[in-house]
Design a protein around this motif. Sequence first.
Motif, PDB file in Angstrom:
ATOM      1  N   LEU A   1      -7.440   1.027 -15.131  1.00  0.00           N
ATOM      2  CA  LEU A   1      -6.307   0.738 -14.454  1.00  0.00           C
ATOM      3  C   LEU A   1      -5.336   1.540 -15.013  1.00  0.00           C
ATOM      4  O   LEU A   1      -5.070   1.860 -16.098  1.00  0.00           O
ATOM      5  N   GLN A   2      -4.330   1.858 -14.160  1.00  0.00           N
ATOM      6  CA  GLN A   2      -2.967   2.621 -14.601  1.00  0.00           C
ATOM      7  C   GLN A   2      -1.846   1.516 -14.271  1.00  0.00           C
ATOM      8  O   GLN A   2      -1.813   1.500 -13.256  1.00  0.00           O
ATOM      9  N   ARG A   3      -1.151   1.113 -15.201  1.00  0.00           N
ATOM     10  CA  ARG A   3      -0.086   0.297 -15.152  1.00  0.00           C
ATOM     11  C   ARG A   3       1.181   1.141 -14.649  1.00  0.00           C
ATOM     12  O   ARG A   3       1.304   2.190 -14.946  1.00  0.00           O
ATOM     13  N   ASN A   4       2.082   0.278 -13.841  1.00  0.00           N
ATOM     14  CA  ASN A   4       3.221   0.907 -13.286  1.00  0.00           C
ATOM     15  C   ASN A   4       4.126   1.275 -14.470  1.00  0.00           C
ATOM     16  O   ASN A   4       4.870   2.527 -14.109  1.00  0.00           O
TER      17      ASN A   4
ATOM     18  N   TRP B   1      -4.053   5.076 -19.175  1.00  0.00           N
ATOM     19  CA  TRP B   1      -5.180   4.363 -18.184  1.00  0.00           C
ATOM     20  C   TRP B   1      -5.707   3.378 -19.397  1.00  0.00           C
ATOM     21  O   TRP B   1      -5.597   3.503 -20.349  1.00  0.00           O
ATOM     22  N   GLU B   2      -6.263   2.226 -18.999  1.00  0.00           N
ATOM     23  CA  GLU B   2      -6.522   1.310 -19.791  1.00  0.00           C
ATOM     24  C   GLU B   2      -7.575   0.124 -19.124  1.00  0.00           C
ATOM     25  O   GLU B   2      -7.712   0.352 -17.910  1.00  0.00           O
ATOM     26  N   ARG B   3      -8.321  -0.503 -20.036  1.00  0.00           N
ATOM     27  CA  ARG B   3      -9.349  -1.120 -19.629  1.00  0.00           C
ATOM     28  C   ARG B   3      -8.453  -2.639 -18.973  1.00  0.00           C
ATOM     29  O   ARG B   3      -7.656  -3.011 -19.008  1.00  0.00           O
ATOM     30  N   PRO B   4      -9.281  -3.343 -17.696  1.00  0.00           N
ATOM     31  CA  PRO B   4      -9.060  -4.551 -17.306  1.00  0.00           C
ATOM     32  C   PRO B   4      -8.708  -5.634 -18.360  1.00  0.00           C
ATOM     33  O   PRO B   4      -9.387  -5.524 -19.236  1.00  0.00           O
TER      34      PRO B   4
ATOM     35  N   SER C   1      -5.024   4.551 -22.984  1.00  0.00           N
ATOM     36  CA  SER C   1      -4.149   3.690 -24.021  1.00  0.00           C
ATOM     37  C   SER C   1      -4.730   3.899 -25.479  1.00  0.00           C
ATOM     38  O   SER C   1      -6.009   4.193 -25.406  1.00  0.00           O
ATOM     39  N   LYS C   2      -4.361   3.627 -26.335  1.00  0.00           N
ATOM     40  CA  LYS C   2      -4.684   3.702 -27.735  1.00  0.00           C
ATOM     41  C   LYS C   2      -5.891   3.043 -27.956  1.00  0.00           C
ATOM     42  O   LYS C   2      -6.825   3.169 -28.160  1.00  0.00           O
ATOM     43  N   PHE C   3      -6.051   1.651 -27.245  1.00  0.00           N
ATOM     44  CA  PHE C   3      -6.961   0.429 -27.776  1.00  0.00           C
ATOM     45  C   PHE C   3      -8.061   0.967 -26.829  1.00  0.00           C
ATOM     46  O   PHE C   3      -8.935   0.599 -27.075  1.00  0.00           O
ATOM     47  N   SER C   4      -7.749   1.335 -25.523  1.00  0.00           N
ATOM     48  CA  SER C   4      -8.829   1.819 -24.784  1.00  0.00           C
ATOM     49  C   SER C   4      -9.667   2.826 -25.087  1.00  0.00           C
ATOM     50  O   SER C   4     -10.756   2.768 -25.159  1.00  0.00           O
TER      51      SER C   4
END
Length: 135
Positions: A25-28, A33-36, A120-123
């Motif tokens: 997903l890409q947040r507004n 990009w990151e995981r759901p 994202s860092k965590f993703s």
Amino acid sequence: MKEGIDYVGVGAWGIITKGSKILLLQRNNKDHWERPGGKHIIGEDLKETFAREAFEETGIKIKNLKFNDYHQYFDEKQGNHWISIGFSSEYESGEAENLEPNKHKDVQWFDIDNLPENLSKFSKAAMEKYKSNLF
């Protein structure tokens, strides 16, 4: 009182695979990009949190959830503190779509060997572990 500010917030995030594809997903409000995933609801099993959030965000049902790891996010400057539990899962059914356009710009399947550069860092850390079979 607000979670993550007045007390430690808890969330569940994860990797959803469909063959060699990963759903992201890409947040507004962010370029990455990151995981759901998302916030845990009191009384809910953490696997249920991840499955619920994945469905609410994308319309995807998942199966074979497995605990992978956890990470903490603490931003002293902003006063945020979150603990997130990470899972891996497999696609079960549904068509991936952006069901929360107020939160997300886009929802896409990416080939595991061709993930976007701006994770994202965590993703990114989760994908590296996943790809090296450390989960």
